[in-house]
Design a protein around this motif. Structure first.
Motif, PDB file in Angstrom:
ATOM      1  N   GLU A  25     -11.060  -8.406   0.329  1.00 38.22           N
ATOM      2  CA  GLU A  25     -11.191  -7.508  -0.694  1.00 38.22           C
ATOM      3  C   GLU A  25     -10.449  -6.171  -0.687  1.00 38.22           C
ATOM      4  O   GLU A  25      -9.972  -5.697  -1.627  1.00 38.22           O
ATOM      5  CB  GLU A  25     -12.701  -7.151  -0.804  1.00 38.22           C
ATOM      6  CG  GLU A  25     -13.450  -8.571  -0.975  1.00 38.22           C
ATOM      7  CD  GLU A  25     -14.084  -9.134   0.529  1.00 38.22           C
ATOM      8  OE1 GLU A  25     -13.927  -8.402   1.474  1.00 38.22           O
ATOM      9  OE2 GLU A  25     -14.532 -10.172   0.208  1.00 38.22           O
ATOM     10  N   SER A  26     -10.557  -5.606   0.729  1.00 36.90           N
ATOM     11  CA  SER A  26      -9.710  -4.421   1.088  1.00 36.90           C
ATOM     12  C   SER A  26      -8.248  -4.459   0.927  1.00 36.90           C
ATOM     13  O   SER A  26      -7.612  -3.773   0.710  1.00 36.90           O
ATOM     14  CB  SER A  26     -10.087  -4.006   2.438  1.00 36.90           C
ATOM     15  OG  SER A  26     -11.569  -3.561   2.246  1.00 36.90           O
ATOM     16  N   ARG A  28      -6.482  -6.471  -1.009  1.00 37.05           N
ATOM     17  CA  ARG A  28      -5.989  -6.354  -2.278  1.00 37.05           C
ATOM     18  C   ARG A  28      -5.721  -4.772  -2.800  1.00 37.05           C
ATOM     19  O   ARG A  28      -4.735  -4.646  -3.195  1.00 37.05           O
ATOM     20  CB  ARG A  28      -6.952  -6.977  -3.271  1.00 37.05           C
ATOM     21  CG  ARG A  28      -6.580  -6.988  -4.974  1.00 37.05           C
ATOM     22  CD  ARG A  28      -7.662  -7.245  -5.607  1.00 37.05           C
ATOM     23  NE  ARG A  28      -7.166  -7.106  -6.991  1.00 37.05           N
ATOM     24  CZ  ARG A  28      -7.096  -6.097  -7.687  1.00 37.05           C
ATOM     25  NH1 ARG A  28      -7.178  -4.889  -7.143  1.00 37.05           N
ATOM     26  NH2 ARG A  28      -6.556  -6.076  -9.006  1.00 37.05           N
ATOM     27  N   SER A  29      -6.766  -3.898  -2.478  1.00 36.76           N
ATOM     28  CA  SER A  29      -6.733  -2.699  -2.638  1.00 36.76           C
ATOM     29  C   SER A  29      -5.359  -1.893  -2.122  1.00 36.76           C
ATOM     30  O   SER A  29      -4.784  -1.132  -2.680  1.00 36.76           O
ATOM     31  CB  SER A  29      -8.009  -1.998  -2.461  1.00 36.76           C
ATOM     32  OG  SER A  29      -9.130  -2.673  -3.284  1.00 36.76           O
TER      33      SER A  29
END
Length: 102
Positions: A25-26, A28-29
């Motif tokens: 999830e991180s 991607r950011s």
């Protein structure tokens, strides 16, 4: 990406380390944040092009952004390396959407 060139050099390596170690999830950011830097100064990240090779277990969004970054980093010095990597992706039968994108 608006920072002076010397500052960008200092920031890119820690960002790559974070992408490697971050949960999906991180990651991607971080890839989204790195994309403008790649577009503005691809020369900073070309030596680390392998960091953006896709793993079969990467999330779909992570795969997509890594592929976008690879596309922007490819040049005449690394085109053969990237082509071999893309050929490997074609053999991934479990992710047909990504294979079509690659």
């Amino acid at each position: 990406y608006l920072a002076p060139s010397d500052d960008l050099k200092v920031v890119t390596m820690p960002m790559l380390r974070c992408i490697r170690q971050a949960p999906p999830e991180s990651a991607r950011s971080l890839l989204v944040a790195l994309l403008p830097i790649v577009e503005a100064r691809p020369d900073l990240l070309r030596p680390s092009i392998r960091e953006f090779f896709v793993y079969s277990f990467d999330f779909a969004d992570v795969k997509k952004f890594k592929l976008k970054i690879l596309e922007r980093l490819v040049d005449e010095t690394n085109v053969q390396l990237v082509l071999r990597e893309l050929q490997a992706y074609v053999s991934w039968q479990s992710d047909t959407k990504f294979v079509a994108l690659a």
